[in-house]
Design an enzyme around this catalytic site. Structure first.
Site, short mmCIF file in Angstrom:
data_model
loop_
_atom_site.label_atom_id
_atom_site.label_comp_id
_atom_site.label_asym_id
_atom_site.label_seq_id
_atom_site.Cartn_x
_atom_site.Cartn_y
_atom_site.Cartn_z
N ASN A 127 10.39 5.31 -2.18
CA ASN A 127 10.48 4.49 -3.37
C ASN A 127 9.28 3.57 -3.67
OD1 ASN A 127 12.69 5.59 -4.63
ND2 ASN A 127 13.73 4.70 -3.16
N GLU B 8 14.77 10.40 4.85
CA GLU B 8 13.58 9.76 5.49
C GLU B 8 14.38 8.52 6.41
OE1 GLU B 8 12.42 6.79 2.17
OE2 GLU B 8 10.29 6.63 2.88
#
Ligand SMILES: NC(=O)c1ccc[n+]([C@@H]2O[C@H](COP(=O)([O-])OP(=O)(O)OC[C@H]3O[C@@H](n4cnc5c(N)ncnc54)[C@H](O)[C@@H]3O)[C@@H](O)[C@H]2O)c1
Length: 283
Positions: free
Chosen positions: A190, A152
């Site tokens: 997340n 990411e």
């Protein structure tokens, strides 16, 4: 800019994996940690991972040796003075990370890109403590690094397009799949994963189902390779709580409130696999 050499700061479970994938892709790697023991443990993990690759016929013994030879360990941060890219993977603590970035800003060549592997801390705030904020970026590898395809790539508000492009190309050179996201609490990974884990913990807290049943529902019904409570135990319940707190504080929205049962487990020292007990018991 083309990256030729890197330094990875922190030789823990993430740092050792990041150093390994760079070395496997032919980069010249320095692996830094404050602790000599952590450096030795990091090298041993790498060696074990590569040996398994040799056993399975995925690489030759020579390739393994060449990979390990590309990694130099050091406990001196000043050794970052000839690096094109530095990836920080020290503990998830803002004070520790900002101190490392301020030092790196002084030590590294002017052209160097400074990346952080943080799971949740604001990249914009880390960039702001340096005099080269446009060359600071998030490079969020997944655990275990040699196995997981995703990186990411998180742009701080100050990150330049050139820095982003260089990091994207570098991630591709590692055989990874970079995905671009912007800097908001939890990024994408997340922000989506942790509320699901937290909600799974609420179902246990409220007596909706036992942990085994919750995990079975997600595995068999949604095709998840492992249930959310097993995954939480693997990530570490302290880390899960920390990320929920970042989401809760960052958005100021009660939908991110950490489950009281998660807090209680962490207070009890039931941190998951690493402590021997979480939602499950480990030998
Ligand atoms: N564990 C995961 O699943 C995961 C996944 C993605 C990202 N991350 C992030 O990666 C980072 C590292 O996590 P980890 O699980 O590898 O932690 P870890 O505790 O296994 O390793 C951290 C290492 O950093 C070293 N260290 C601490 N301060 C240092 C300093 N000032 N200079 C050099 N070394 C220092 C420690 O000695 C330790 O070896 C964290 O920011 C974490 O949020 C973790």
């Amino acid at each position: 800019m083309t990256i030729k050499n890197v330094m990875v700061i922190g030789a823990g479970q993430m740092g050792a994996g990041i150093a390994q994938v760079f070395a496997q892709a032919g980069f010249d790697v320095k692996l830094n940690d404050l602790s000599e023991e952590a450096l030795q443990k990091g090298l041993a993990t790498m060696e074990k991972f590569l040996s398994r690759n040799v056993e399975k016929g995925r690489m030759t013994e020579e390739e393994k040796t060449e990979t390990l030879n590309r990694v130099e360990t050091t406990s001196t941060l000043n050794d970052a003075n000839d690096r094109d890219l530095v990836i920080e993977a020290v503990v998830e603590n803002m004070d520790v990370k900002t101190k490392v970035f301020q030092q790196l800003d002084q030590i590294t060549p002017k052209h160097a890109i400074l990346a952080t592997n943080t799971s949740s801390l604001p990249i914009t705030d880390i960039a702001a403590v340096t005099e080269r904020p446009e060359q600071v970026i998030g490079m969020h590898f997944m655990n275990p690094v040699p196995v997981m395809k995703l990186v990411e790539v998180i742009r701080a508000i100050q990150t330049s397009d050139e820095t982003y492009q260089t990091v994207e190309e570098t991630a591709k050179a590692l055989g990874k799949s970079p995905v671009e996201v912007n800097d908001y609490p939890g990024f994408v990974s997340n922000r989506v994963l942790m509320p699901m884990i937290n909600e799974a913990i609420y179902t246990v807290y409220e007596g909706v189902a036992e942990p085994e049943a919750v995990d079975e529902v997600l595995k068999l019904g949604m095709n998840h390779p492992m249930g959310p409570l097993t995954l939480a135990d693997f990530i570490g319940l302290d880390t899960c709580l920390y990320i929920m707190e970042v989401l809760y504080e960052g958005f100021g929205d009660t939908k991110y409130r950490p489950c009281p049962l998660l807090k209680k487990y962490v207070s009890a020292g039931w941190l998951g696999k690493k402590s021997g007990r979480g939602f499950y018991v480990y030998e």
